[in-house]
Design a protein around this motif. Structure first.
Motif, PDB file in Angstrom:
ATOM      1  N   GLU A   1       0.816  -1.214   0.000  1.00  0.00           N
ATOM      2  CA  GLU A   1       0.000   0.000   0.000  1.00  0.00           C
ATOM      3  C   GLU A   1       0.850   1.264   0.000  1.00  0.00           C
ATOM      4  O   GLU A   1       0.438   2.310  -0.523  1.00  0.00           O
ATOM      5  CB  GLU A   1      -0.934  -0.004   1.215  1.00  0.00           C
ATOM      6  CG  GLU A   1      -1.986  -1.103   1.198  1.00  0.00           C
ATOM      7  CD  GLU A   1      -1.458  -2.454   1.684  1.00  0.00           C
ATOM      8  OE1 GLU A   1      -0.255  -2.533   2.025  1.00  0.00           O
ATOM      9  OE2 GLU A   1      -2.236  -3.419   1.713  1.00  0.00           O
ATOM     10  N   ASP A   2       2.039   1.192   0.601  1.00  0.00           N
ATOM     11  CA  ASP A   2       2.931   2.352   0.617  1.00  0.00           C
ATOM     12  C   ASP A   2       3.481   2.653  -0.772  1.00  0.00           C
ATOM     13  O   ASP A   2       3.640   3.815  -1.154  1.00  0.00           O
ATOM     14  CB  ASP A   2       4.086   2.113   1.595  1.00  0.00           C
ATOM     15  CG  ASP A   2       3.614   1.991   3.031  1.00  0.00           C
ATOM     16  OD1 ASP A   2       2.841   2.856   3.470  1.00  0.00           O
ATOM     17  OD2 ASP A   2       4.011   1.029   3.708  1.00  0.00           O
ATOM     18  N   VAL A   3       3.792   1.608  -1.520  1.00  0.00           N
ATOM     19  CA  VAL A   3       4.260   1.811  -2.893  1.00  0.00           C
ATOM     20  C   VAL A   3       3.175   2.508  -3.709  1.00  0.00           C
ATOM     21  O   VAL A   3       3.450   3.458  -4.460  1.00  0.00           O
ATOM     22  CB  VAL A   3       4.661   0.469  -3.532  1.00  0.00           C
ATOM     23  CG1 VAL A   3       5.032   0.652  -5.000  1.00  0.00           C
ATOM     24  CG2 VAL A   3       5.814  -0.169  -2.769  1.00  0.00           C
ATOM     25  N   TRP A   4       1.945   2.053  -3.560  1.00  0.00           N
ATOM     26  CA  TRP A   4       0.836   2.668  -4.305  1.00  0.00           C
ATOM     27  C   TRP A   4       0.635   4.134  -3.924  1.00  0.00           C
ATOM     28  O   TRP A   4       0.206   4.943  -4.747  1.00  0.00           O
ATOM     29  CB  TRP A   4      -0.462   1.917  -4.033  1.00  0.00           C
ATOM     30  CG  TRP A   4      -0.478   0.500  -4.502  1.00  0.00           C
ATOM     31  CD1 TRP A   4       0.268  -0.052  -5.497  1.00  0.00           C
ATOM     32  CD2 TRP A   4      -1.293  -0.556  -3.986  1.00  0.00           C
ATOM     33  NE1 TRP A   4      -0.028  -1.379  -5.648  1.00  0.00           N
ATOM     34  CE2 TRP A   4      -0.978  -1.726  -4.730  1.00  0.00           C
ATOM     35  CE3 TRP A   4      -2.248  -0.636  -2.981  1.00  0.00           C
ATOM     36  CZ2 TRP A   4      -1.603  -2.951  -4.487  1.00  0.00           C
ATOM     37  CZ3 TRP A   4      -2.873  -1.849  -2.736  1.00  0.00           C
ATOM     38  CH2 TRP A   4      -2.548  -3.003  -3.483  1.00  0.00           C
ATOM     39  N   ALA A   5       0.929   4.479  -2.661  1.00  0.00           N
ATOM     40  CA  ALA A   5       0.619   5.818  -2.155  1.00  0.00           C
ATOM     41  C   ALA A   5       1.779   6.794  -2.249  1.00  0.00           C
ATOM     42  O   ALA A   5       1.633   7.973  -1.893  1.00  0.00           O
ATOM     43  CB  ALA A   5       0.157   5.724  -0.695  1.00  0.00           C
TER      44      ALA A   5
ATOM     45  N   ALA B   1       2.296   9.200  -8.770  1.00  0.00           N
ATOM     46  CA  ALA B   1       3.694   9.052  -8.375  1.00  0.00           C
ATOM     47  C   ALA B   1       4.620   9.327  -9.552  1.00  0.00           C
ATOM     48  O   ALA B   1       4.264   9.098 -10.716  1.00  0.00           O
ATOM     49  CB  ALA B   1       3.945   7.648  -7.850  1.00  0.00           C
TER      50      ALA B   1
ATOM     51  N   SER C   1      -1.687   6.940  -9.860  1.00  0.00           N
ATOM     52  CA  SER C   1      -2.124   7.746  -8.716  1.00  0.00           C
ATOM     53  C   SER C   1      -1.313   9.023  -8.561  1.00  0.00           C
ATOM     54  O   SER C   1      -1.495   9.752  -7.589  1.00  0.00           O
ATOM     55  CB  SER C   1      -2.031   6.914  -7.432  1.00  0.00           C
ATOM     56  OG  SER C   1      -2.883   5.793  -7.495  1.00  0.00           O
TER      57      SER C   1
ATOM     58  N   LYS D   1       0.282   1.141 -10.937  1.00  0.00           N
ATOM     59  CA  LYS D   1      -0.791   1.668 -10.081  1.00  0.00           C
ATOM     60  C   LYS D   1      -0.345   2.946  -9.383  1.00  0.00           C
ATOM     61  O   LYS D   1      -1.111   3.916  -9.273  1.00  0.00           O
ATOM     62  CB  LYS D   1      -1.208   0.617  -9.059  1.00  0.00           C
ATOM     63  CG  LYS D   1      -2.382   1.044  -8.190  1.00  0.00           C
ATOM     64  CD  LYS D   1      -2.912  -0.109  -7.356  1.00  0.00           C
ATOM     65  CE  LYS D   1      -4.104   0.325  -6.509  1.00  0.00           C
ATOM     66  NZ  LYS D   1      -4.695  -0.797  -5.752  1.00  0.00           N
ATOM     67  N   ALA D   2       0.903   2.968  -8.918  1.00  0.00           N
ATOM     68  CA  ALA D   2       1.423   4.176  -8.278  1.00  0.00           C
ATOM     69  C   ALA D   2       1.490   5.331  -9.270  1.00  0.00           C
ATOM     70  O   ALA D   2       1.131   6.473  -8.953  1.00  0.00           O
ATOM     71  CB  ALA D   2       2.809   3.892  -7.702  1.00  0.00           C
ATOM     72  N   LYS D   3       1.923   5.033 -10.485  1.00  0.00           N
ATOM     73  CA  LYS D   3       2.033   6.072 -11.513  1.00  0.00           C
ATOM     74  C   LYS D   3       0.654   6.644 -11.839  1.00  0.00           C
ATOM     75  O   LYS D   3       0.490   7.865 -11.998  1.00  0.00           O
ATOM     76  CB  LYS D   3       2.676   5.461 -12.764  1.00  0.00           C
ATOM     77  CG  LYS D   3       3.124   6.474 -13.810  1.00  0.00           C
ATOM     78  CD  LYS D   3       4.358   7.225 -13.330  1.00  0.00           C
ATOM     79  CE  LYS D   3       4.795   8.290 -14.324  1.00  0.00           C
ATOM     80  NZ  LYS D   3       5.372   7.721 -15.541  1.00  0.00           N
TER      81      LYS D   3
ATOM     82  N   GLY E   1       3.255   5.596   2.670  1.00  0.00           N
ATOM     83  CA  GLY E   1       3.732   6.028   1.361  1.00  0.00           C
ATOM     84  C   GLY E   1       5.217   6.287   1.283  1.00  0.00           C
ATOM     85  O   GLY E   1       5.679   6.855   0.297  1.00  0.00           O
TER      86      GLY E   1
ATOM     87  N   ILE F   1       9.079   7.304  -6.267  1.00  0.00           N
ATOM     88  CA  ILE F   1       9.675   5.976  -6.094  1.00  0.00           C
ATOM     89  C   ILE F   1      11.003   5.967  -6.843  1.00  0.00           C
ATOM     90  O   ILE F   1      11.046   6.220  -8.048  1.00  0.00           O
ATOM     91  CB  ILE F   1       8.756   4.864  -6.633  1.00  0.00           C
ATOM     92  CG1 ILE F   1       7.393   4.914  -5.938  1.00  0.00           C
ATOM     93  CG2 ILE F   1       9.400   3.497  -6.439  1.00  0.00           C
ATOM     94  CD1 ILE F   1       6.342   4.017  -6.579  1.00  0.00           C
TER      95      ILE F   1
END
Length: 763
Positions: free
Chosen positions: A215-219, A249, A247, A243-245, A402, A223
């Motif tokens: 969940e931290d990677v996603w938030a 990131a 959102s 998914k992170a991108k 995150g 990165i």
């Protein structure tokens, strides 16, 4: 049954095309289905694909990337499909195979050919002066091992190696057996990969594991992926990055090679990925020189310290850290222009690129830094990771959603094995609890890690070498030295699912013990059993096999350990080995009482998705270090130097392999097909060295006045960083000196080998 290749294909005449600029997509899907059909058959294999990494299924025997709570029906990657197909293959290696092939014949075969022959089904024994393995039953196999262990003059004449794929239950019993025997000689594959991470993180934040969850990677806002190639080594990580991108990131890639997966990801689980362009992942690509990461992060931290108001999280620094003033003073030394110029030289990056990275860090409120072997296998690996921790401490990026440190483990349950006690230097609190639970005094002197085990074998100090999984000979450095050391043992034993190189480089006597794999149904006296594993982010969950094993002579790792322990330690040993073999719940009950964080283990292991182990820095911003706080460290800036006419070589995987397991002879993303003996060289460097594209040469490593040679490699002009080259392992492990290791962690320096190029001497 599907047929294994009769001939050993050549691997030194590949065809080469240009590298790809995207990864996965339809070719990965087609490749997975084709491979499964060839190995397992679609009727047997496709149902297994639907069970990989599912709640009621089995954990992929490949990498340790975690699963999300909401799982896709195809929660696996191409290499995961290949791993499962090879484990569930219809090919078998029984006594008839060994009757046809002498040990000398097998010794001439490649690791690829050996692995393609199929699943091992019977215990096999190679006696002294024999030229063929012969079948034995389990009682005779245990008697042979017990005989040689009993002949030792001290327990430390044995070494017990562990591969990362061993489940928690077997790992716990394995280390218990070794310590009941009286030794802490428990080398494992962690010693060769993330030992540097554990050493650096243990010193700085108090626990040698990553601090982030999926969940931290996603938030995350930012990165940084350094020294890692997710597209080949951890392909499911690309889904998390996508998914992170999506959102918001931003992603920075720090690597000597441009890798297709970090350029553009075509997610096969989406229409955009299958039919469209996919997702551009990397916002900033820093093509760093091999081993230049310490200089980069050190300079980045220097610039952060000078960036003015708001650049540092002063509240976090004051409350939660120790050593800031000393660190800041050390980073302030020197002239700015000179420091930046030296950083440019060591990294190959420009000042503009470094300043772009600085701006991205300053704009981020939540930063995750991921890394793998590209950082851990250098002489200065531990200082490099400590400097990454310094970066995150400056920004307050440990212990908040995150953000945090993310060492990406390369093998399923390699982290769980360490949690279960597979370490030659387990702390006293673990040994105290183990001794109290089983009413004995565990040995306290530190044992041998992987490199020191090879040294001890070389010196004749190890009589019995026992490997629980893995392919020790091919995974370790300095191949000639390692093979010579292995041959000095009295007895070598390998618990394995498939044939590999370690089975043909033996001690005076050798045993191969056939084990169940992750895909196999495991039924014991107490009924069907499951095992548990820990992923790269500290989640523990169940794994249940789905297909019947090929024969009654194949045993689970737990059953093998329990049977051996009873035979070696005798009927008077108070550990209830038979009870453990019958019902793995009983093992988990004992783990719960010995290992912190496993309260109510059996119940929580049965919950969908499992449970998270406690992590004080992440959960509480509490740091179990000697100072009681997170520690800033002062690290001298250094980097490897090749010298005139030399390049820095890093070893790496092809896309068609997982660790030492070779699935095929292609590297689709790098454009290499039908062979593996290639060396990737920047065209400008190749021109200066007189290396024509497609020419053949020998690679000669230089270290401490000694040369090591890997013959007959095809030169491939490739967009590597200047001054650097790359080639596949295990073929180039012969170039890695046994005594060239990382400071503190003793990890082989497989990513910074000084090499020169000489005329082709042939094979």
């Amino acid at each position: 049954m599907s047929k294994a290749p009769k001939e050993d294909p050549g691997q030194d005449s590949p065809s080469v095309r240009g590298p790809k600029h995207h990864a996965v997509g339809i070719p990965a899907v087609a490749g997975s289905v084709r491979f499964v059909g060839a190995q397992s058959g679609l009727k047997r294999g496709l149902p297994l694909l639907r069970a990989i990494n599912q709640v009621e299924g089995f954990d992929c025997p490949g990498c340790a990337w975690p699963e999300p709570d909401h799982r896709h029906p195809a929660e696996f990657c191409e290499n995961g499909a290949k791993a499962v197909a090879e484990e569930s293959t219809r090919r078998v290696v029984g006594p008839e195979f060994f009757a046809r092939h002498s040990i000398d014949d097998l010794n001439d075969k490649s690791g690829y050919w050996l692995g393609q022959q199929g699943r091992l089904t019977r215990p096999m024994f190679l006696d002294e002066d024999a030229d063929h393995y012969r079948p034995v039953d389990w009682d005779e196999a245990f008697d042979i091992i017990a005989e040689d262990l009993a002949a030792m003059d001290e327990p430390d004449r044995a070494a017990f190696y562990t591969s990362g794929r061993t489940g928690n239950e077997a790992a716990f019993l394995y280390q218990l057996f070794a310590r009941r025997l009286g030794t802490n000689n428990l080398p494992d594959c962690s010693n060769m990969c993330h030992e540097s991470s554990g050493a650096a993180l243990g010193e700085t934040i108090g626990i040698g594991k990553g601090s982030v969850r999926l969940e931290d990677v996603w938030a995350a806002d930012l990165i940084i992926v350094a020294g890692q190639n997710p597209g080949t080594n951890h392909p499911r990580m690309l889904t998390a990055l996508e998914k992170a991108k999506r959102s918001g990131a931003r992603i920075v890639t720090v690597n000597p090679l441009p890798e297709a997966g970090m350029r553009r990801f075509k997610n096969p689980q989406t229409a955009r990925g299958l039919a469209g362009r996919g997702t551009d992942l990397t916002d900033l690509f820093l093509q760093i020189k091999v081993g230049g990461d310490l200089a980069l992060f050190s300079t980045l931290n220097r610039l952060l310290l000078r960036a003015g108001e708001g650049a540092l999280d002063r509240d976090f620094i004051d409350r939660c850290t120790h050593g800031f003033e000393e660190f800041a003073a050390a980073r302030a030394e020197g002239d700015d222009d000179q420091v930046l110029a030296e950083t440019e030289r060591r990294t190959g990056l420009t000042r503009v690129e470094i300043e772009r990275l600085l701006a991205m860090v300053l704009a981020s409120k939540k930063t995750v830094v991921c890394w793998a072997m590209g950082l851990t296998q250098h002489k200065h690996a531990v200082p490099t990771i400590r400097e990454i921790v310094n970066l995150l401490l400056l920004r307050g990026d440990i212990g908040k959603p995150g953000a945090g440190v993310c060492p990406v483990r390369g093998h399923s349950n390699v982290q769980g094995d360490r949690t279960m006690g597979i370490w030659e230097k387990m702390p006293d609190r673990f040994l105290d609890a183990l001794g109290a639970e089983f009413h004995f005094k565990p040995p306290r002197d530190h044992g041998l890690d992987t490199v020191d085990t090879i040294r001890a074998m070389r010196e004749g100090r190890i009589r019995v070498f026992f490997a629980m999984g893995g392919n020790f000979v091919s995974a370790t450095p300095d191949t000639e030295a390692t093979e010579a050391a292995m041959r000095r043992c009295r007895l070598t034993v390998h618990v394995s699912t498939k044939l590999n190189r370690s089975h043909v480089v033996t001690g005076t006597r050798a045993l191969i013990l056939p084990a169940l794999g992750r895909t196999d149904i495991d039924i014991q006296a107490g009924g069907p059993q499951f095992v548990t594993v820990e992923d790269s982010m500290g989640m523990v969950h169940a794994s249940r096999g789905k297909v019947p094993p090929f024969g009654e002579e194949m045993r689970s790792e737990v059953a093998i350990i329990c049977g051996l322990a009873r035979r070696v330690l005798g009927g008077d040993d108070t550990v209830p080995w038979e009870d453990f073999a019958a019902d793995y719940d009983r093992i988990r009950d004992r783990i719960e009482r010995v290992v912190p964080g496993f309260d109510d283990y059996n119940a929580r292991a049965r919950r969908p998705g499992g449970f998270a182990l406690p992590h004080a820095p992440r959960d509480e911003r509490s740091f179990p270090t000697g100072t009681g706080k997170a520690n800033f460290t002062v690290n001298e800036v250094t980097s490897p130097e090749a010298g005139p006419g030399r390049l820095l070589l890093q070893t790496l995987r092809s896309h068609d392999q997982f660790n030492t397991t070779i699935y095929g002879l292609d590297d689709r993303y790098r454009g290499v097909h039908h062979g593996r003996r290639v060396v990737l060289v920047n065209p400008a460097d190749a021109d200066e060295l007189g290396l024509a594209d497609g020419a053949y040469c020998d690679l000669v490593s230089e270290w401490d006045g000694q040369d090591r040679r890997a013959p007959h490699f095809k030169v491939v002009h490739y967009p590597t960083a200047r001054g650097c080259a790359a080639a596949y392992y295990p073929e180039t492990n012969v170039l890695v000196p046994l005594d060239a290791v990382a400071e503190t962690s003793n990890t082989p320096t497989s990513k910074s080998i000084v090499v020169r190029f000489e005329g082709d001497s042939g094979m």
